[in-house]
Write a protein that holds these residues in place. Structure first.
Motif, PDB file in Angstrom:
ATOM      1  N   SER A  82      -7.179  -1.313  -2.278  1.00  0.00           N
ATOM      2  CA  SER A  82      -5.864  -1.803  -1.634  1.00  0.00           C
ATOM      3  C   SER A  82      -6.474  -2.494  -0.150  1.00  0.00           C
ATOM      4  O   SER A  82      -6.108  -3.431   0.330  1.00  0.00           O
TER       5      SER A  82
ATOM      6  N   HIS B  71      -5.744  -3.204  -7.812  1.00  0.00           N
ATOM      7  CA  HIS B  71      -4.512  -3.267  -6.721  1.00  0.00           C
ATOM      8  C   HIS B  71      -3.491  -4.398  -7.181  1.00  0.00           C
ATOM      9  O   HIS B  71      -2.478  -4.202  -6.886  1.00  0.00           O
TER      10      HIS B  71
ATOM     11  N   GLU C 208       1.016  -1.214   0.049  1.00  0.00           N
ATOM     12  CA  GLU C 208       0.135   0.014  -0.024  1.00  0.00           C
ATOM     13  C   GLU C 208       1.029   1.393   0.017  1.00  0.00           C
ATOM     14  O   GLU C 208       0.417   2.543  -0.467  1.00  0.00           O
TER      15      GLU C 208
ATOM     16  N   ARG D 289       1.476   1.054 -11.580  1.00  0.00           N
ATOM     17  CA  ARG D 289       0.289   1.310 -10.723  1.00  0.00           C
ATOM     18  C   ARG D 289      -1.212   1.830 -11.782  1.00  0.00           C
ATOM     19  O   ARG D 289      -2.064   1.327 -11.781  1.00  0.00           O
TER      20      ARG D 289
ATOM     21  N   SER E 237      -1.635   7.045   1.084  1.00  0.00           N
ATOM     22  CA  SER E 237      -1.022   6.137   0.098  1.00  0.00           C
ATOM     23  C   SER E 237      -1.738   4.978  -0.312  1.00  0.00           C
ATOM     24  O   SER E 237      -1.702   4.273  -1.447  1.00  0.00           O
ATOM     25  N   SER E 238      -2.741   4.235   0.713  1.00  0.00           N
ATOM     26  CA  SER E 238      -3.558   3.174   0.561  1.00  0.00           C
ATOM     27  C   SER E 238      -4.734   3.675  -0.229  1.00  0.00           C
ATOM     28  O   SER E 238      -4.943   4.844  -0.461  1.00  0.00           O
ATOM     29  N   THR E 239      -5.457   2.891  -1.042  1.00  0.00           N
ATOM     30  CA  THR E 239      -6.549   3.188  -1.901  1.00  0.00           C
ATOM     31  C   THR E 239      -7.583   2.207  -1.397  1.00  0.00           C
ATOM     32  O   THR E 239      -7.436   1.254  -0.547  1.00  0.00           O
TER      33      THR E 239
END
Lengths: 247, 232
Positions: free
Chosen positions: B124, B186, A217, B207, B119-121
Motif C-alpha cells: 500500500s 493492494h 490503508e 484483502r 495497518s499499512s503494508t
C-alpha cells in the motif's frame, strides 16, 4: 520518572517552529500525559519561560479537543484513547518523548501543539445537520429505526472529531471523519431529506479544505480513539456515488 | 438566530462537484477520482487474467501459442479492446497523478518522528512506485512484442523466445513483475473499498483475495521469462 521531552515550539502561525528539548524530572507514573505537560509548564512559568501551548478540554476522552503526535503516533501509544487518557505509566524512566502537533495543510499550527481544526467545522456546516419540524418534540418511537441501523449509526456518531485520522494518514486525508458524520446521518430516517446534498456538500467542503485522498490503508481506523471503522468510508463512497448519479 | 426550518435544508453553497478546478482542468471530487482509478484498475486486472491465460500457452509450445495469436488477430474485437485498454490505462494514470499530487501537497510540513499503527503494508505504501515502474514497463512491453521484429502471428512464439534469451529482457521483465504483484495485491481490495463494496465480514476476504490473485497473476507472468531463458 525522569523523561526527556522534545517538544515542537512555534510562537505563531507564521513563525518558524523547532523541536526544543526539556528535561522532565520526577514525573509521577499516575499522571496523565496532559498532567505531565501541566507539570512541565508550571516549571517553565516559574523560570519565566513561555509554557507549551496545547489543546484540551474535558480530559475524560469524549470532547475531541486534545491530541498531538507522541513519538510519531496520534494520541501516543495504545489503542482507543485520546491524549488525555494516556498515562505516564505507559512510558519508562529515561525515555525520550517527541511531541509534535497534528500536521496537515488543512490543520495549520496556531501555536506549539495547537492546530486549527476549523476545516472539520466547515465540513459539518456544509451538511452535518438535519431538518426538523419546529414545535414540540415528536414522540421518540414514532419513527421506527431497525436495530442494526441504530447500532451502526451510534458507532459512527462516536466520532469526536479529534483529527487523529488526518494526523496519522500519510495523505492527511479526512475521509474517516467525513465518513463517520455521513454514516451517522445516512443510516437514520431523520437524515433522509438532505441525504444526497449532504453527501455532495460535505465531500466538496473536505476537498476545498486541502485534505488528501484515501489510500485505503486503514491507519486512521487503527489510530482512531473511538474505533471508527473503514466500513464507514465504503458507505461514504456509496453515498457520494449515489448522490452524484442521482444529482 | 434562524431556525433550521427558516434556513431550509442547506445554506452551504451548492458544491462544485464538476467544474473548472484551480489548475484549469475539469475537477472531479476526490472520491470520483478514486472511483475512476478503481474502475480502470479493475478493468485492467480482468484483462491481465485473460492475458496471462493466453500467454501460458507459451509453455505448450509454438503451435499452441502461434495458433492463439493467429486466432486473436482474426477477431474483429481486438482493435476496439486495444483502444479500450489504452483508454483505461490513460484514465488510470491521469487519476493516479491527480490523486498522488494532491496527497503530496496535503502535508507540507513532515513529522520529525512518524510510526505506523501496523495497518499499512509495503504494497500500500509503494503504489505510486509500482505504478511508475509499470508505466515504463508496459509501453516497452507492447513495443517489443506487438510491434517487434516478427512476421505475423505465426512467428510470435519465436520473437518472444528469442527476446527472453537476452538476459537484460528476461530479468528486466521478471523484475517488473514484483511491483506488479505488489500493485495488484493492494489495488484489488482497495478498488472494492473505493467503490463502496465493503462490509465487516467481506473485508478480510477481499484483502486475502487481492493478495492471492495479485501474486498469482504476477507469479504466472514471472514464469514466462525464466522459462524462456533457462527452459530450452
Amino acid at each position: 520518572m525522569d523523561l526527556t521531552l522534545k517538544v515542537w515550539r512555534q510562537a505563531g502561525p507564521k513563525e518558524k517552529g523547532r523541536l526544543v528539548t526539556y528535561e522532565a524530572k520526577g514525573i509521577p507514573e499516575d499522571a496523565s500525559f496532559l498532567e505531565m505537560l501541566d507539570i512541565v509548564n508550571s516549571r517553565l512559568e516559574a523560570q519565566g519561560e513561555e509554557p507549551i501551548a496545547f489543546d484540551h478540554d474535558c480530559r475524560e476522552g469524549i470532547c475531541g479537543s486534545c491530541g498531538c503526535m507522541i513519538n510519531g503516533r496520534p494520541h501516543g501509544p495504545g489503542q482507543g484513547i485520546t491524549t488525555c487518557q494516556l498515562y505516564m505509566r505507559k512510558f519508562h524512566h529515561g525515555d525520550t518523548i517527541v511531541i509534535e502537533p497534528f500536521r496537515a495543510r488543512a490543520f495549520p499550527v496556531v501555536k506549539d501543539l495547537v492546530v486549527a481544526r476549523s476545516a472539520f467545522d466547515k465540513i459539518i456546516q456544509a451538511g452535518g445537520f438535519i431538518s426538523v419540524n419546529t414545535g414540540s418534540a415528536p414522540e421518540a418511537n414514532t419513527i421506527p429505526v431497525p436495530k442494526p441501523n441504530a447500532e451502526a449509526a451510534m458507532d459512527a456518531a462516536a466520532c469526536i472529531g479529534c483529527g487523529a485520522c488526518v494526523a496519522t494518514c500519510k495523505n492527511a486525508s479526512a475521509v474517516l471523519f467525513v465518513s463517520a458524520k455521513i454514516s451517522h446521518l445516512a443510516l437514520l430516517p431523520q437524515g433522509e431529506p438532505e441525504r444526497e446534498r449532504r453527501a455532495l456538500a460535505m465531500v466538496a467542503a473536505m476537498d476545498a479544505a486541502g485534505f488528501g485522498h484515501c489510500s485505503n490503508e486503514g491507519e486512521c481506523e487503527a489510530e482512531c480513539p473511538k474505533g471508527i471503522s473503514l466500513v464507514n468510508i465504503a458507505r461514504l463512497n456509496r453515498e457520494h456515488l449515489r448522490a452524484t448519479v442521482r444529482k | 438566530m434562524q431556525s433550521v426550518a427558516e434556513r431550509g435544508t442547506l445554506t452551504a453553497p451548492r458544491p462544485a462537484v464538476r467544474g473548472t478546478g484551480k489548475h484549469g482542468v475539469m475537477a472531479f471530487s476526490s472520491i470520483l477520482k478514486k472511483v475512476a482509478m478503481a474502475l480502470t484498475g479493475l478493468g485492467m486486472f480482468l484483462f491481465l487474467i485473460g492475458h496471462l491465460a493466453g500467454n501460458l500457452l507459451l509453455l505448450k509450445g509454438p503451435d499452441s501459442f502461434n495458433g492463439y495469436a493467429a486466432f486473436l488477430a482474426k477477431i474483429p474485437l481486438v482493435v476496439p479492446v486495444e483502444i479500450g485498454l489504452l483508454l483505461l490505462a490513460l484514465l488510470h494514470i491521469a487519476s493516479a497523478v491527480s490523486v498522488t499530487l494532491g496527497n503530496w501537497t496535503a502535508r507540507p510540513q513532515r513529522y520529525a518522528v512518524k510510526r505506523t499503527a501496523g495497518s499499512s503494508t509495503f504494497a500500500s505504501r509503494t503504489m505510486w512506485i509500482g505504478g511508475l515502474v509499470l508505466a515504463v514497463f508496459i509501453p516497452l512491453h507492447v513495443w517489443m512484442f506487438k510491434y517487434g521484429d516478427h512476421h505475423g502471428p505465426q512467428e510470435l512464439y519465436g520473437l518472444v523466445m528469442r527476446s527472453f534469451q537476452n538476459p537484460l529482457i528476461a530479468f528486466g521483465y521478471a523484475f517488473a513483475m514484483i511491483p506488479l504483484g505488489l500493485h495488484l495485491s493492494h489495488g484489488f481490495a482497495s478498488a472494492f473499498q473505493t467503490l463502496g463494496i465493503n462490509r465487516p465480514r467481506l473485508r478480510p476476504r477481499l484483502r486475502a483475495a487481492g493478495a492471492v490473485l495479485g501474486w498469482l497473476i504476477a507469479l504466472g507472468f514471472l514464469v514466462l521469462p525464466f522459462w524462456g531463458f533457462f527452459g530450452q
